[in-house]
Design an enzyme around this catalytic site. Structure first.
Site, PDB file in Angstrom:
ATOM      1  N   LYS A 173       0.903  -1.126   0.112  1.00 39.99           N
ATOM      2  CA  LYS A 173       0.200  -0.092  -0.159  1.00 39.99           C
ATOM      3  C   LYS A 173       0.947   1.350  -0.131  1.00 39.99           C
ATOM      4  CE  LYS A 173      -3.739  -2.644   2.130  1.00 39.99           C
ATOM      5  NZ  LYS A 173      -4.482  -2.941   3.450  1.00 39.99           N
ATOM      6  N   GLN A 199      -4.373  -1.745   9.613  1.00 42.27           N
ATOM      7  CA  GLN A 199      -4.504  -2.784   9.008  1.00 42.27           C
ATOM      8  C   GLN A 199      -4.829  -4.060   9.966  1.00 42.27           C
ATOM      9  OE1 GLN A 199      -3.621  -3.397   5.916  1.00 42.27           O
ATOM     10  NE2 GLN A 199      -3.687  -5.703   6.159  1.00 42.27           N
ATOM     11  N   ASP A 201     -10.929   2.568   3.938  1.00 40.28           N
ATOM     12  CA  ASP A 201     -11.041   1.201   3.948  1.00 40.28           C
ATOM     13  C   ASP A 201     -12.701   0.726   3.646  1.00 40.28           C
ATOM     14  OD1 ASP A 201      -8.994  -0.657   4.078  1.00 40.28           O
ATOM     15  OD2 ASP A 201      -8.665  -0.306   6.196  1.00 40.28           O
TER      16      ASP A 201
HETATM   17  N1  GUN Z   1      -6.749  -6.915   6.322  1.00 34.20           N
HETATM   18  C1  GUN Z   1      -7.013  -7.786   5.031  1.00 34.20           C
HETATM   19  N2  GUN Z   1      -7.655  -6.836   4.076  1.00 34.20           N
HETATM   20  C2  GUN Z   1      -7.403  -5.762   4.693  1.00 34.20           C
HETATM   21  C3  GUN Z   1      -8.058  -4.614   3.983  1.00 34.20           C
HETATM   22  O1  GUN Z   1      -8.475  -4.157   2.904  1.00 34.20           O
HETATM   23  N3  GUN Z   1      -7.679  -3.132   4.932  1.00 34.20           N
HETATM   24  C4  GUN Z   1      -7.398  -3.437   6.147  1.00 34.20           C
HETATM   25  N4  GUN Z   1      -7.092  -2.509   7.004  1.00 34.20           N
HETATM   26  N5  GUN Z   1      -6.915  -4.652   6.834  1.00 34.20           N
HETATM   27  C5  GUN Z   1      -6.954  -5.719   5.712  1.00 34.20           C
END
Ligand code: GUN
Length: 293
Positions: free
Chosen positions: A52, A96, A119
């Site tokens: 990311k 995350q 998100d």
């Molecule tokens: N863990 C697995 N997929 C995601 C996501 O799309 N966003 C976040 N914040 N954590 C994750």
């Protein structure tokens, strides 16, 4: 059978965003800023967050990675989220997941400013998505919708079977596919670990979205001839032949399933890059909403 090239499709989205960022900069406008919080040292989470941050750099966004010890208290993490909520320089916040067991993800997500929740996990944004209002759509299902759109896959009136009911993928995916949109307009069946006759249900699917996290679960005899198969699985499987000691495996037994499909996503290079591209789009939107609305 056509392979849905997530890598190339995501790159096209990233390239468009690059142009938009360059335009912002030429006007002296602030560029989008994503703040990512990573708690602990979970290997998979480390990899995702690194991707990311890397994508932010590529597009020209500002990014801040905040690492916290595994034993950080919920109170401290909430404090950090509130600080980022109040920081006018931060457009998007992501924490995350998964978080350590002593921290309530729900509390943390509910505390993120809904206008910075790139998100799309905050209940306000989930509610807006369910009602078809403009919002931040969770990145993985959003990325899948962008891929269906890019390849002009006809989804109207098709039977979509979504396997997995998580807030991150399965649940929002089922909502988006059933919405009166294009892509969308599907008749959706959402399946989970307690579903009976899963094989028979899958056999009736025009579109399968496999998001259960069980490597190679979808086998040839579960897939109808000509189905569209979207593989969300990204499980690390031990593999001594790899330098890292593992390989990434999808939820679909690609080798046996691919030949029966009309379209299929590979793993890696399918849904994964689309998820990152969708997050970048959400971050751009968070910035645009703040500065230009
Ligand atoms: N863990 C697995 N997929 C995601 C996501 O799309 N966003 C976040 N914040 N954590 C994750």
């Amino acid at each position: 059978m056509q392979i849905l090239n997530g890598k190339a499709t995501a790159q096209a989205i990233i390239d468009l965003l690059k142009i938009e960022v360059a335009q912002l900069m030429s006007r002296g406008a602030p560029v989008p800023h994503l703040a990512a919080i990573l708690v602990g040292t979970n290997g998979a989470s480390e990899t995702y967050v690194a991707s990311k941050v890397k994508a932010c750099n590529e597009v020209g966004f500002k990014s801040t990675l905040i690492r916290m010890e595994e034993d950080i208290s919920e109170l401290k993490l909430l404090e950090l989220v509130r600080e980022l909520n109040n920081d006018p320089d931060v457009d998007g916040i992501l924490v995350q997941l998964p978080l350590p067991a002593h921290i309530s993800s729900e509390e943390i997500i509910n505390t993120i400013d809904a206008g910075k929740d790139v998100d799309g996990f905050h209940p306000v944004n989930v509610g807006r998505m369910v009602q078809g209002q403009p919002t931040f759509v969770p990145a993985t299902p959003y990325g899948i919708m962008l891929m269906l759109e890019h390849y002009k896959i006809d989804t109207a009136s098709k039977h979509a079977v979504v396997i997995g009911r998580s807030n991150i993928v399965g649940r929002p995916m089922s909502i988006l596919l059933s919405a009166a949109t294009n892509p969308g307009n599907c008749t959706v069946t959402i399946c989970h670990s307690g579903t009976k006759n899963l094989k028979e249900i899958c056999q009736t699917a025009d579109i399968i979205v496999a998001a259960l996290g069980r490597p190679g679960f979808i086998k040839e005899d579960m897939v109808k001839e000509g189905a569209v198969v979207i593989d969300v699985g990204i499980t690390r499987v031990t593999d001594a032949t790899k330098k890292s000691g593992y390989r990434i495996s999808g939820d679909v037994d690609y080798a046996s399933v691919a030949h029966k499909t009309s379209y299929i996503t590979p793993v890696p290079g399918g849904v994964g890059p689309m998820t990152i591209a969708a997050l970048m789009k959400n971050t751009f939107k968070a910035c645009a909403m703040k500065h230009y609305d």
